[in-house]
Write a protein that holds these residues in place. Structure first.
Motif, PDB file in Angstrom:
ATOM      1  N   VAL A 150     -28.107   9.641 -14.681  1.00 23.44           N
ATOM      2  CA  VAL A 150     -28.891   9.395 -13.471  1.00 23.44           C
ATOM      3  C   VAL A 150     -28.088   9.886 -12.276  1.00 23.44           C
ATOM      4  N   THR A 151     -28.703  10.774 -11.495  1.00 22.85           N
ATOM      5  CA  THR A 151     -28.006  11.315 -10.329  1.00 22.85           C
ATOM      6  C   THR A 151     -28.634  10.873  -9.011  1.00 22.85           C
ATOM      7  N   GLN A 152     -29.880  10.384  -9.078  1.00 27.02           N
ATOM      8  CA  GLN A 152     -30.552  10.051  -7.821  1.00 27.02           C
ATOM      9  C   GLN A 152     -31.704   9.095  -8.098  1.00 27.02           C
ATOM     10  N   ILE A 153     -31.945   8.181  -7.153  1.00 28.24           N
ATOM     11  CA  ILE A 153     -33.103   7.293  -7.192  1.00 28.24           C
ATOM     12  C   ILE A 153     -33.823   7.438  -5.854  1.00 28.24           C
ATOM     13  N   ASP A 154     -35.079   7.904  -5.898  1.00 28.94           N
ATOM     14  CA  ASP A 154     -35.888   8.057  -4.681  1.00 28.94           C
ATOM     15  C   ASP A 154     -36.987   7.008  -4.683  1.00 28.94           C
ATOM     16  N   THR A 155     -37.207   6.397  -3.526  1.00 29.63           N
ATOM     17  CA  THR A 155     -38.261   5.407  -3.384  1.00 29.63           C
ATOM     18  C   THR A 155     -39.228   5.854  -2.303  1.00 29.63           C
ATOM     19  N   THR A 156     -40.504   5.801  -2.626  1.00 36.36           N
ATOM     20  CA  THR A 156     -41.553   6.075  -1.644  1.00 36.36           C
ATOM     21  C   THR A 156     -42.398   4.815  -1.537  1.00 36.36           C
ATOM     22  N   GLU A 157     -42.431   4.237  -0.348  1.00 39.00           N
ATOM     23  CA  GLU A 157     -43.197   3.018  -0.157  1.00 39.00           C
ATOM     24  C   GLU A 157     -44.480   3.334   0.593  1.00 39.00           C
ATOM     25  N   LYS A 158     -45.586   2.809   0.092  1.00 38.40           N
ATOM     26  CA  LYS A 158     -46.890   3.004   0.727  1.00 38.40           C
ATOM     27  C   LYS A 158     -47.200   1.788   1.590  1.00 38.40           C
ATOM     28  N   GLN A 159     -47.762   2.046   2.748  1.00 43.94           N
ATOM     29  CA  GLN A 159     -48.237   0.972   3.607  1.00 43.94           C
ATOM     30  C   GLN A 159     -49.730   1.195   3.814  1.00 43.94           C
ATOM     31  N   ARG A 160     -50.521   0.185   3.515  1.00 46.89           N
ATOM     32  CA  ARG A 160     -51.968   0.314   3.595  1.00 46.89           C
ATOM     33  C   ARG A 160     -52.488  -0.553   4.734  1.00 46.89           C
TER      34      ARG A 160
ATOM     35  N   GLY B  73     -46.010   1.691  -4.083  1.00 46.08           N
ATOM     36  CA  GLY B  73     -45.281   2.942  -3.970  1.00 46.08           C
ATOM     37  C   GLY B  73     -44.783   3.421  -5.316  1.00 46.08           C
ATOM     38  N   SER B  74     -43.722   4.223  -5.258  1.00 45.06           N
ATOM     39  CA  SER B  74     -43.194   4.797  -6.494  1.00 45.06           C
ATOM     40  C   SER B  74     -41.680   4.925  -6.416  1.00 45.06           C
ATOM     41  N   ILE B  75     -41.094   4.955  -7.601  1.00 41.24           N
ATOM     42  CA  ILE B  75     -39.659   5.174  -7.739  1.00 41.24           C
ATOM     43  C   ILE B  75     -39.482   6.375  -8.659  1.00 41.24           C
TER      44      ILE B  75
ATOM     45  N   GLN C  38     -29.474  -1.450  -9.799  1.00 44.88           N
ATOM     46  CA  GLN C  38     -30.032  -0.821  -8.600  1.00 44.88           C
ATOM     47  C   GLN C  38     -31.527  -0.559  -8.762  1.00 44.88           C
ATOM     48  N   ILE C  39     -31.931  -0.079  -9.932  1.00 45.45           N
ATOM     49  CA  ILE C  39     -33.346   0.180 -10.195  1.00 45.45           C
ATOM     50  C   ILE C  39     -34.132  -1.133 -10.163  1.00 45.45           C
ATOM     51  N   THR C  40     -33.584  -2.178 -10.774  1.00 45.71           N
ATOM     52  CA  THR C  40     -34.240  -3.482 -10.797  1.00 45.71           C
ATOM     53  C   THR C  40     -34.425  -4.038  -9.390  1.00 45.71           C
ATOM     54  N   GLU C  41     -33.388  -3.963  -8.574  1.00 49.37           N
ATOM     55  CA  GLU C  41     -33.473  -4.452  -7.193  1.00 49.37           C
ATOM     56  C   GLU C  41     -34.502  -3.661  -6.380  1.00 49.37           C
ATOM     57  N   THR C  42     -34.548  -2.367  -6.594  1.00 44.88           N
ATOM     58  CA  THR C  42     -35.524  -1.530  -5.897  1.00 44.88           C
ATOM     59  C   THR C  42     -36.940  -1.932  -6.302  1.00 44.88           C
ATOM     60  N   LEU C  43     -37.165  -2.171  -7.583  1.00 40.64           N
ATOM     61  CA  LEU C  43     -38.482  -2.605  -8.066  1.00 40.64           C
ATOM     62  C   LEU C  43     -38.893  -3.942  -7.469  1.00 40.64           C
TER      63      LEU C  43
END
Length: 57
Positions: A35-45, A24-26, A13-18
């Motif tokens: 591991v209980t949670q994976i949060d993704t923040t995507e930046k749009q420029r 952005g950031s994970i 799951q982490i690999t696919e998100t990357l």
């Protein structure tokens, strides 16, 4: 063996998100060593052109 599959699933799951993330950031949240949670923040420029661009002073 079941725990090993769970770890492999989390890594997948982490690999696919990357792979999907351009900017952005994970954040991976861990509680009691698991591991209980994976949060993704995507930046749009965006680049501003023309009269909307701020002028340097």
């Amino acid at each position: 063996m079941n725990e090993e599959r769970e770890v492999e699933s989390i890594i997948q799951q982490i690999t696919e998100t990357l792979k999907k993330l351009r900017y952005g950031s994970i954040v991976i949240t861990v509680h009691d060593g698991e591991v209980t949670q994976i949060d993704t923040t995507e930046k749009q420029r965006f680049s501003l052109t023309g009269k909307h661009r701020k002028q340097k002073r």
